[in-house]
Write a protein that holds these residues in place. Structure first.
Motif, mmCIF file in Angstrom:
data_model
loop_
_atom_site.group_PDB
_atom_site.id
_atom_site.type_symbol
_atom_site.label_atom_id
_atom_site.label_comp_id
_atom_site.label_asym_id
_atom_site.label_seq_id
_atom_site.Cartn_x
_atom_site.Cartn_y
_atom_site.Cartn_z
ATOM 1 N N UNK B 57 1.392 4.445 9.293
ATOM 2 C CA UNK B 57 1.678 4.036 7.914
ATOM 3 C C UNK B 57 3.154 3.891 7.644
ATOM 4 N N UNK B 58 3.959 3.761 8.698
ATOM 5 C CA UNK B 58 5.388 3.558 8.508
ATOM 6 C C UNK B 58 5.694 2.085 8.357
ATOM 7 N N UNK B 59 4.805 1.261 8.875
ATOM 8 C CA UNK B 59 5.078 -0.159 8.961
ATOM 9 C C UNK B 59 3.767 -0.879 8.671
ATOM 10 N N UNK B 60 3.859 -2.064 8.174
ATOM 11 C CA UNK B 60 2.645 -2.827 7.895
ATOM 12 C C UNK B 60 2.536 -3.963 8.904
ATOM 13 N N UNK B 61 1.320 -4.252 9.394
ATOM 14 C CA UNK B 61 1.175 -5.348 10.352
ATOM 15 C C UNK B 61 1.331 -6.693 9.651
ATOM 16 N N UNK B 62 1.698 -7.715 10.440
ATOM 17 C CA UNK B 62 1.772 -9.066 9.859
ATOM 18 C C UNK B 62 0.376 -9.650 9.696
ATOM 19 N N UNK B 63 -0.562 -9.184 10.530
ATOM 20 C CA UNK B 63 -1.930 -9.666 10.417
ATOM 21 C C UNK B 63 -2.897 -8.655 11.002
ATOM 22 N N UNK B 64 -4.189 -8.854 10.746
ATOM 23 C CA UNK B 64 -5.193 -7.945 11.265
ATOM 24 C C UNK B 64 -5.487 -6.827 10.289
ATOM 25 N N UNK B 65 -6.363 -5.908 10.738
ATOM 26 C CA UNK B 65 -6.705 -4.813 9.838
ATOM 27 C C UNK B 65 -6.737 -3.503 10.604
ATOM 28 N N UNK B 66 -6.501 -2.407 9.866
ATOM 29 C CA UNK B 66 -6.550 -1.090 10.473
ATOM 30 C C UNK B 66 -7.044 -0.092 9.430
ATOM 31 N N UNK B 67 -8.048 0.717 9.846
ATOM 32 C CA UNK B 67 -8.594 1.734 8.955
ATOM 33 C C UNK B 67 -8.358 3.116 9.523
ATOM 34 N N UNK B 68 -8.043 4.038 8.627
ATOM 35 C CA UNK B 68 -8.018 5.456 8.992
ATOM 36 C C UNK B 68 -9.229 6.052 8.300
ATOM 37 N N UNK B 69 -10.177 6.572 9.101
ATOM 38 C CA UNK B 69 -11.481 6.963 8.539
ATOM 39 C C UNK B 69 -11.955 5.827 7.648
ATOM 40 N N UNK B 70 -12.190 6.086 6.351
ATOM 41 C CA UNK B 70 -12.640 4.963 5.535
ATOM 42 C C UNK B 70 -11.519 4.387 4.668
ATOM 43 N N UNK B 71 -10.242 4.759 4.991
ATOM 44 C CA UNK B 71 -9.134 4.182 4.223
ATOM 45 C C UNK B 71 -8.608 2.936 4.901
ATOM 46 N N UNK B 72 -8.486 1.860 4.118
ATOM 47 C CA UNK B 72 -7.808 0.654 4.573
ATOM 48 C C UNK B 72 -6.311 0.916 4.564
ATOM 49 N N UNK B 73 -5.634 0.761 5.692
ATOM 50 C CA UNK B 73 -4.178 0.947 5.676
ATOM 51 C C UNK B 73 -3.459 -0.350 5.346
ATOM 52 N N UNK B 74 -4.090 -1.485 5.731
ATOM 53 C CA UNK B 74 -3.454 -2.764 5.440
ATOM 54 C C UNK B 74 -3.632 -3.062 3.952
ATOM 55 N N UNK B 75 -2.549 -3.393 3.322
ATOM 56 C CA UNK B 75 -2.612 -3.738 1.903
ATOM 57 C C UNK B 75 -2.516 -2.530 0.995
ATOM 58 N N UNK B 76 -2.560 -1.297 1.599
ATOM 59 C CA UNK B 76 -2.367 -0.114 0.757
ATOM 60 C C UNK B 76 -0.930 -0.137 0.255
#
Lengths: 787, 235
Positions: B57-76
């Motif tokens: 959660x230090x950096x955001x991807x330019x594309x794609x998606x990533x979840x931690x358990x049921x939390x969406x990290x992209x777009x948070x």
């Protein structure tokens, strides 16, 4: 203690030097703001309270002699609440211990006891008992200057005979907060004082058993002052009025009000400069700190500290030196306010002379300083807040350098590599360089102005006491006297030469503009009083027409060749049209001069003079003074050397104090800017400098590089400061251009040299402080990664 | 069956370094399960650190998606990511990144103060074998000691995942082993999922799985039959 707080404390300790410099400047700004604002508040409040509690009159008028009934008629004028008749009388005083004769302004106390208006406030002893005794109360400044008090006695020629007056009290009055003889421009408290006496004592002197020669008027709420003045002039015209006037033309009131007004400007500008510098220094220190703590900020964020928490942390770091500055500046400000009040108390006399600490002002000062700190820190704090945590883990991308103007011109080949580094580093942060230049320029300008003020006062002194006034003693007669009095004066002991003069009260009119003033008539070729302009040129009084101070001509909107209406307010009170022959750029007063013979023809009264100027043999002046003290025909005696001493004691002294303070603050600014600049340059580029050492540069070369940048900024700052300084001096001269006096624009090379020397001194001290740090630069540690 | 902690699909990341455009990640798919030890191997510039920063959660991807358990990290949002790091993630960096102005205990306490269910700082430091050096400043400690303080700081908040970027990169082999032991102990005793980036192929033996990265992609994934205790490693 929270860990972040602990980090804060340790960061503050680690940056003790630069933050102390910030704290010093902030403390100066806070102290200056508090003292100036307190002073202004104190003066304004003291004035308002004093006027209200002791019923300072609204309108004043002096007449030759008027019957008691005229006072009752005056009281009946619509808009007049109280019209109090009284007797005013000036006479030469013999003060024990004072060789020169002094002048007392006698003010009558009504038989009923206390006056209703302009009520004296007794400091020591009591007011004189009504009746026929010889008791008097004297004004405080006069009493202090001569070491007089209850139990002492004064000699005065009243009723044509020598009287011994017993001092029973010392008092002050809202009418004479600033005690100054009507014709003088500076206070001389040894030689001029107010003397309150029972009416009976003055009645026989003035020949007014029942009437009056002065009226103090209090207006009803909402009354129109101009209407009342016009009604009074109509009513008292036949009694020889000199014209009623309001507070705005009252000397004491005007001096204090001008002082308050001037304070208003100063209270904004000076602390403004200091707090602006505070903001700038914080900006430098913090931007550097945030840059070096990138990794730490990133770690804090990586572990979940919010942006707000990180922002608060760095903001607190910015506020720490301001808090320290407040801790020092607030008591210092109160101290300064008391010191200034003590200076003011020398010539402004109020019932309460103590400045109480005004915590509201102190809070405002701290709040303003804190705001300046926040403004200064804003960019750095924003940088800390917006630093993405992942970004912070990477080393910052190399600072962007581009080929600048010098490079494009090919000039870089002319410069040594170390000089190129200096030039490019300065050019890379144009804003910071500009701010540093501005800080040094301001300090330089403040020093120039401080120095200039001394020169200007000296010039005023020279013009007045060396060039214009060349008599040793001036005497003013109670009544217009025949010209042959000159011969009598010439026979007095020690008198070498005598010149007559005549002062005619007049109203000058041009269109709708009117000024009441005194026309000074001098004999042709007068040597003892010359008209001198600010460039020390002597102007001859024209044989026909009038010579006006340029300022007076400006106020009346006349130029040489125009004509003026002159209403003579004595003798047969005729009104004549007279040409303006010339104008003169004098420094003091708004004067009008005429040739004695011309004025005699103009007024229709010939052979009468109102005073004389004497040149005196210094060895025999003592004998002359003894004689003058016993002359009932004299209402005033002026002594040039005493006036000069009074000027130096009051004006020059207080000037020295306030300018001394300005110089200290300028030094604080200069030191703060230069020292911080070098400190930051060093820590920002420690790696670069260590690399240079590794590559084989000597310590001296590295030191030169750090200071090269500071030297460049300082030199540019000084050049800009010279321009700003001159502009500020011109501004001071423009603001100081009033009807009372003008400040000459005499900025000498000495002023610039002085400023340059002080700034160079500050530079030298900070260079010494930095040299140790550069020598101790740990080459290896600097080249390791991370902080 | 252990539950999935991270679920990432099609991660890409492009950033600008000066005038240069860097394609750090070019489509990464990844699942991490709770309690496992994952070692990421790869040459410099292969995208290891970028992947770790995105997971943390230090950096955001330019594309794609990533979840931690049921939390969406992209777009948070930034606030949500900050809370995510505060509550769930522990970081260990190659250069320790201790706050130089705080002592060992204070560096740990810095984090326990804001964590929801931390362990006492002294316990965390004992767990990494530094019970005796609590009052020392970073400048008074060796590199290995500093790194163990950094680990104590990371585990003191009882994170769900410990993300370590070259934790032994700046250390000699002997000291490196002590540091790895501290990490393994946190995984063993606290059940913390451990992701370790390294250049060092030997360290791969302590993991359950080993990810090989190359040019911003996962080139291969191997699974170790047996996890080696760091004490047995040597390089």
């Amino acid at each position: 203690m929270r860990m972040l707080t602990r980090k804060l404390v340790r960061d503050v300790v680690g940056q003790a030097g630069p933050l102390a410099a910030v704290a010093m400047v902030a403390a100066s700004g806070i102290a200056l703001y508090i003292s100036l604002r307190s002073m202004r508040g104190f003066l304004a409040r003291s004035q308002a309270d004093y006027y209200r509690d002791y019923r300072f009159a609204d309108v004043f008028v002096q007449v030759k002699r008027a019957p008691a009934a005229a006072a009752r008629e005056a009281a009946a004028i619509p808009g007049v609440r109280v019209a109090e008749p009284r007797l005013l009388w000036e006479a030469v005083l013999d003060v024990p211990g004072l060789a020169e004769p002094a002048v007392g302004r006698f003010v009558s106390i009504p038989p009923a006891g206390e006056p209703r208006l302009n009520v004296p406030h007794v400091r020591v002893g009591r007011m004189p008992a009504p009746g026929t005794g010889r008791e008097v109360a004297i004004s405080e400044a006069f009493a202090e200057a001569n070491g007089l008090g209850p139990g002492d006695s004064l000699g005065a020629v009243l009723n044509g005979r020598w009287e011994r007056l017993h001092v029973v009290g010392v008092a002050i009055s809202p009418e004479y907060i600033y005690e100054m003889q009507g014709t003088e421009l500076f206070p001389d408290n040894r030689r001029f004082g107010i003397v309150w006496t029972p009416r009976a004592l003055l009645a026989s002197a003035t020949g007014l058993e029942t009437g009056f020669n002065a009226l103090a008027v209090e207006l009803a709420p909402g009354a129109s002052e101009p209407d009342v003045i016009a009604a009074l002039d109509r009513l008292l015209g036949r009694y020889g009025t000199l014209g009623a006037y309001g507070r705005s033309e009252h000397a004491s009131h005007r001096f204090i009000s001008d002082e308050i007004e001037q304070n208003k400007v100063g209270a904004v500008i000076l602390p403004g400069i200091l707090l602006g510098v505070t903001a700038f220094l914080l900006n430098v220190v913090l931007s550097r700190l945030v840059a070096t703590q990138r990794a730490q900020i990133a770690v804090l964020k990586a572990f979940g500290f919010t942006n707000a928490e990180v922002g608060r942390h760095y903001l607190a770091l910015a506020l720490a030196p301001v808090a320290a500055g407040g801790a020092v500046g607030v008591p210092l400000g109160f101290q300064l306010a008391s010191a200034t009040a003590a200076i003011y108390a020398r010539y402004y006399r109020f019932p309460v002379s103590e400045v109480r600490p005004d915590w509201g002002v102190a809070a405002a000062a701290c709040l303003i300083a804190a705001t300046a700190a926040v403004v200064g820190a804003a960019l750095s704090v924003r940088a800390a807040v917006s630093l993405p945590p992942a970004e912070g883990m990477r080393p910052p991308a190399p600072a962007r350098f581009e080929a600048g103007l010098l490079d494009r011109l090919g000039a870089q080949r002319l410069l040594a590599p170390s000089t190129r580094i200096v030039v490019r580093n300065t050019a890379r942060r144009p804003l910071r360089a500009a701010a540093a230049v501005a800080g040094i320029a301001l300090a330089f300008a403040m020093l120039v102005v401080a120095r200039y003020a001394f020169t200007a006062v000296d010039r005023i002194k020279d013009v007045q006491f060396q060039y214009a006034q060349r008599e040793d003693v001036s005497v003013t007669f109670r009544e217009a006297s025949p010209r042959r009095v000159v011969d009598a004066l010439a026979r007095l002991p020690g008198v070498l030469a005598v010149e007559p003069l005549r002062v005619v009260p007049v109203a000058l009119r041009h269109g709708v503009i009117e000024r009441r003033t005194a026309l000074l008539a001098l004999p042709a070729g007068s040597e003892l009083h010359r008209v001198v302009d600010q460039d020390l040129h002597v102007h001859r009084v024209p044989s026909s027409g009038l010579l006006l101070t340029s300022k007076l001509a400006e106020v009346l909107r006349v130029a040489p060749g125009d004509s003026l209406t002159v209403a003579v307010r004595e003798g047969d009170r005729r009104t004549v049209r007279v040409a303006v022959a010339d104008t003169v750029g004098e420094l003091l007063g708004a004067n009008v001069y005429g040739d004695l013979a011309f004025v005699e023809a103009m007024t229709g009264e010939s052979g009468a003079i109102s005073g004389a100027l004497l040149s005196v043999d210094p060895r025999r002046e003592g004998a002359l003074y003894v004689t003058l003290k016993r002359q009932p025909a004299l209402v005033g005696v002026g002594i040039r050397s005493a006036a000069l001493a009074g000027f130096e004691k009051t004006i020059a002294d207080s000037f020295q104090v306030s300018l001394g303070i300005a110089v200290i603050f300028a030094v604080v600014i200069a030191f703060g800017v230069v020292y911080n600049g070098a400190r930051v340059a060093l820590s920002e580029r420690a790696r670069e400098l260590a690399s240079l050492r590794v590559l084989g540069f000597t310590k001296r070369e590295v030191t030169t590089m750090v200071f090269g940048e500071q030297t460049l900024l300082t030199v540019v700052g000084m050049l800009a400061g010279a321009g700003i300084g001159y502009a500020l001096c011109a501004w001071v001269a423009a603001v100081g251009n009033t009807e009372l006096f003008r400040i000459p624009l005499v900025v000498t090379a000495g002023a610039y040299l002085y400023a340059a020397a002080v700034i160079a001194g500050a530079f030298g001290v900070s260079a010494l402080a930095m040299r140790g740090r550069i020598r101790a630069l740990d080459i290896v540690a600097c080249l390791k990664t991370g902080e | 069956m252990a539950t999935t902690l991270f679920h990432a699909r099609g991660l890409t990341k492009t950033y600008h370094m000066g005038d240069v455009e860097v394609h750090a990640l070019q489509g990464v798919d990844l699942d991490l399960v709770e309690g496992e030890v994952v070692i990421i191997l790869g040459p410099s510039g292969s995208g290891k650190s970028t992947l770790l920063n995105i997971l943390g959660g230090l950096d955001a991807p330019s594309g794609g998606e990533v979840n931690f358990r049921d939390h969406q990290l992209v777009g948070a949002g930034d606030a949500a990511l900050t809370r995510y790091r505060r509550e769930h993630v522990g970081f260990v960096f190659q250069f320790y990144n201790l706050l130089p102005s705080l002592t060992a205990r204070e560096n740990v306490a810095l984090v326990t103060e804001i964590a929801p269910r931390p362990m006492p700082p002294d316990d965390a430091l004992r767990l990494v074998g530094l019970g005796e050096r609590l009052a020392h400043f970073p400048s008074q400690m060796s590199g290995g000691e500093q790194q163990r303080v950094a680990i104590a700081r990371a585990i003191a908040k009882r994170p769900d995942v410990l993300l370590c970027d070259e934790p032994t990169g700046a250390l000699d082999s002997e000291t490196g082993v002590v540091v790895l032991q501290a990490l393994a102990r946190a995984n063993r005793e606290l059940g913390t999922t451990l992701v370790v980036i390294t250049h060092n192929a030997t360290i791969a033996q302590m993991g359950d799985r080993v990810l090989h990265m190359r040019n911003g992609r996962i080139a291969s994934i191997e699974t170790n039959a047996v996890r080696r205790d760091p004490a047995q490693l040597e390089w």
